[in-house]
Design a protein around this motif. Structure first.
Motif, mmCIF file in Angstrom:
data_model
loop_
_atom_site.group_PDB
_atom_site.id
_atom_site.type_symbol
_atom_site.label_atom_id
_atom_site.label_comp_id
_atom_site.label_asym_id
_atom_site.label_seq_id
_atom_site.Cartn_x
_atom_site.Cartn_y
_atom_site.Cartn_z
ATOM 1 N N SER A 183 20.323 8.716 -35.287
ATOM 2 C CA SER A 183 19.031 8.131 -35.645
ATOM 3 C C SER A 183 17.880 8.940 -35.059
ATOM 4 N N SER A 184 18.051 9.448 -33.835
ATOM 5 C CA SER A 184 17.001 10.284 -33.246
ATOM 6 C C SER A 184 16.776 11.537 -34.079
ATOM 7 N N PHE A 185 17.873 12.107 -34.578
ATOM 8 C CA PHE A 185 17.755 13.307 -35.408
ATOM 9 C C PHE A 185 17.132 12.990 -36.766
ATOM 10 N N LEU A 186 17.674 11.997 -37.459
ATOM 11 C CA LEU A 186 17.226 11.719 -38.823
ATOM 12 C C LEU A 186 15.764 11.313 -38.876
ATOM 13 N N PHE A 187 15.337 10.479 -37.924
ATOM 14 C CA PHE A 187 13.997 9.920 -37.992
ATOM 15 C C PHE A 187 12.996 10.675 -37.128
ATOM 16 N N GLY A 188 13.433 11.771 -36.529
ATOM 17 C CA GLY A 188 12.529 12.599 -35.744
ATOM 18 C C GLY A 188 11.685 13.501 -36.627
ATOM 19 N N ASP A 189 10.759 14.191 -35.990
ATOM 20 C CA ASP A 189 9.826 15.036 -36.738
ATOM 21 C C ASP A 189 10.527 16.194 -37.442
ATOM 22 N N GLN A 190 11.607 16.708 -36.852
ATOM 23 C CA GLN A 190 12.250 17.885 -37.425
ATOM 24 C C GLN A 190 12.926 17.582 -38.757
ATOM 25 N N ALA A 191 13.719 16.507 -38.818
ATOM 26 C CA ALA A 191 14.415 16.168 -40.064
ATOM 27 C C ALA A 191 13.521 15.343 -40.983
ATOM 28 N N GLY A 192 12.863 14.328 -40.439
ATOM 29 C CA GLY A 192 11.862 13.587 -41.185
ATOM 30 C C GLY A 192 12.377 12.709 -42.303
ATOM 31 N N PHE A 193 13.556 12.106 -42.129
ATOM 32 C CA PHE A 193 14.065 11.196 -43.159
ATOM 33 C C PHE A 193 13.423 9.819 -43.006
ATOM 34 N N PRO A 194 13.324 9.059 -44.102
ATOM 35 C CA PRO A 194 12.762 7.709 -44.005
ATOM 36 C C PRO A 194 13.622 6.820 -43.112
ATOM 37 N N LYS A 195 12.974 5.951 -42.356
ATOM 38 C CA LYS A 195 13.715 5.028 -41.508
ATOM 39 C C LYS A 195 14.475 4.028 -42.369
ATOM 40 N N GLY A 196 15.617 3.602 -41.851
ATOM 41 C CA GLY A 196 16.423 2.639 -42.580
ATOM 42 C C GLY A 196 17.471 2.025 -41.681
ATOM 43 N N SER A 197 18.194 1.059 -42.212
ATOM 44 C CA SER A 197 19.257 0.411 -41.453
ATOM 45 C C SER A 197 20.469 1.332 -41.355
ATOM 46 N N PHE A 198 21.300 1.076 -40.334
ATOM 47 C CA PHE A 198 22.512 1.865 -40.115
ATOM 48 C C PHE A 198 23.740 0.984 -40.291
ATOM 49 N N HIS A 199 24.784 1.583 -40.880
ATOM 50 C CA HIS A 199 26.047 0.892 -41.112
ATOM 51 C C HIS A 199 27.143 1.919 -40.845
ATOM 52 N N MET A 200 27.885 1.719 -39.736
ATOM 53 C CA MET A 200 28.826 2.740 -39.287
ATOM 54 C C MET A 200 30.188 2.118 -39.024
ATOM 55 N N LYS A 201 31.043 2.866 -38.371
ATOM 56 C CA LYS A 201 32.431 2.451 -38.185
ATOM 57 C C LYS A 201 32.702 2.133 -36.721
ATOM 58 N N SER A 202 33.445 1.054 -36.491
ATOM 59 C CA SER A 202 33.819 0.678 -35.133
ATOM 60 C C SER A 202 34.928 1.591 -34.631
ATOM 61 N N ALA A 203 34.891 1.865 -33.314
ATOM 62 C CA ALA A 203 35.887 2.752 -32.715
ATOM 63 C C ALA A 203 36.211 2.281 -31.309
ATOM 64 N N ARG A 204 37.466 2.464 -30.906
ATOM 65 C CA ARG A 204 37.794 2.261 -29.497
ATOM 66 C C ARG A 204 37.030 3.286 -28.678
ATOM 67 N N LYS A 205 36.635 2.913 -27.465
ATOM 68 C CA LYS A 205 35.782 3.819 -26.699
ATOM 69 C C LYS A 205 36.198 3.974 -25.247
ATOM 70 N N ASN A 206 37.458 3.724 -24.945
ATOM 71 C CA ASN A 206 37.918 3.998 -23.585
ATOM 72 C C ASN A 206 38.127 5.501 -23.455
ATOM 73 N N PRO A 207 37.283 6.201 -22.708
ATOM 74 C CA PRO A 207 37.351 7.665 -22.684
ATOM 75 C C PRO A 207 38.549 8.209 -21.927
ATOM 76 N N MET A 208 39.308 7.332 -21.291
ATOM 77 C CA MET A 208 40.403 7.794 -20.454
ATOM 78 C C MET A 208 41.736 7.799 -21.186
ATOM 79 N N THR A 209 41.733 7.541 -22.475
ATOM 80 C CA THR A 209 42.964 7.587 -23.254
ATOM 81 C C THR A 209 42.818 8.592 -24.383
ATOM 82 N N ILE A 210 43.878 9.330 -24.645
ATOM 83 C CA ILE A 210 43.873 10.288 -25.746
ATOM 84 C C ILE A 210 43.664 9.580 -27.078
#
Length: 381
Positions: free
Chosen positions: A244-271
């Motif tokens: 979101s920082s990239f898309l809506f920043g001055d460099q990329a300049g995309f219109p702001k909008g809602s985000f819809h992404m994918k859930s993921a496990r996030k324990n960094p200590m497991t492969i």
């Protein structure tokens, strides 16, 4: 042996390793609440806001330790290591469970407070992953007052979030029942990821390189200046802040909008977590149903709006959008496909009836997710 020792340290060192002095530590508070960009739709005399909120505490020592180890054992440049550290922050953060979150919106006369309700009408606490999912309801008259007070443009409201010492803010766009909406993919549609090139290239572009906007797409989106935008991506939620920082920043300049992404496990200590993350940015089969489900919900919330669908040919966006067209034929105005694998010549029937956006062809490489996972597991830390 050093690889095993590193993971022993990661499991046991919390609270014993001093906080590393990183530039990113100055950017955002250590305790934070994230309200992912969302939208509101009308239901009678109320605005209904689907909400996804994360409460987390940064593990800066772990973030620094992993990047320090990468710096010692890899050939990445200092700039690439800095990028990796920044994008790692939400993957290694400590999610905080069993917390209540209050949402505050400043009005002219007083501050309005709300809580997220779940499907049972209860006010849930965060789960073990630090998440609350549900909805916020705001009366129409109150929402109009808040929009005027905030001098909002295009229906965007700013919300403040509190949970004890945890703080955060987020944005929601209140979208009228009629009008034009755009459903947009992210990877290889608005951002160059090169997914067809294989897992190694995808990981480098996702975690170690500055993001690059797909040429001409932001300008095309600007032509739909009255549209509401929804960015639907197969990437994991942990990349939301970076994207979101990239898309809506001055460099990329995309219109702001809602985000819809994918859930993921996030324990960094497991492969398995790293395999999940690799699969989520490269395995198109996992993304297919996710996108159909999330796009269908948006269509159902706005049955009187017209939709433009924008994706790329590198994954299964043509198939996803064809299914959406079958389900909601009266709402799909047009489908655009950025053709990154030259299907316009090699497989034209796949893009039949869609408007093609020509793009440089991404050459496919035969590196599988499994091979890359083995590389990570065998890394000599």
């Amino acid at each position: 042996m050093r690889y095993i020792l590193l993971f022993v340290i990661l499991f046991t060192a919390d609270g014993y390793i001093p906080q590393l002095n990183t530039e990113e530590s100055q950017d955002r508070p250590r305790r934070e609440i994230i309200l992912y960009k969302t939208y509101g739709y009308l239901d009678g005399d109320e605005w209904v806001i689907p909400a996804r909120v994360l409460v987390q505490k940064k593990r800066r020592w772990l973030q620094g330790l992993i990047t320090w180890t990468m710096d010692l054992t890899s050939d990445y440049s200092d700039d690439q290591i800095d990028i990796f550290r920044y994008r790692l922050r939400n993957i290694v953060a400590n999610s905080k469970g069993r917390r209540t979150v209050t949402i505050r919106i400043q009005g002219q006369d007083q501050e309005q407070r709300f809580q997220i309700k779940d499907s049972h009408g209860d006010f849930p606490r965060t789960d073990r992953n630090g998440l609350i999912r549900g909805e916020i309801r705001i009366p129409v008259d109150l929402a109009s007052e808040l929009l005027r007070y905030q001098q909002s443009e295009n229906g965007w409201l700013t919300l403040e979030l509190r949970s004890g010492r945890y703080r955060g803010s987020g944005h929601v766009q209140l979208i009228e029942p009629e009008g034009l909406s755009v459903i947009s993919d992210i990877d290889d549609t608005v951002k160059v990821t090169e997914i067809p090139a294989g897992a190694r290239v995808v990981v480098r572009n996702t975690f170690f390189r500055e993001y690059s906007a797909a040429p001409g797409i932001a300008e095309m989106y600007d032509q739909w200046n009255d549209a509401a935008f929804h960015y639907v991506s197969g990437s994991p939620w942990q990349l939301f802040l970076s994207l979101s920082s990239f898309l809506f920043g001055d460099q990329a300049g995309f219109p702001k909008g809602s985000f819809h992404m994918k859930s993921a496990r996030k324990n960094p200590m497991t492969i398995s977590t790293w395999r999940d993350l690799l699969a989520f940015v490269t395995n198109e089969n996992l993304t297919f149903e996710q996108k159909i489900d999330q796009i269908s919900v948006i269509f159902q919330h706005f049955p009187d709006r017209q939709f433009i669908l924008v994706g790329d040919s590198g994954e299964r966006d043509p198939e996803v959008y064809s299914e959406i067209l079958t389900r909601y034929p009266g709402q799909v105005k047009k489908i655009y496909i950025r053709d990154v694998i030259n299907d316009r010549e090699l497989n034209p029937e796949r893009l039949a009836g869609m408007t093609i956006i020509p793009a440089p062809t991404i050459l496919r490489q035969g590196v599988s997710v499994e091979e890359l996972s083995e590389d990570i597991a065998d890394a000599d830390f």
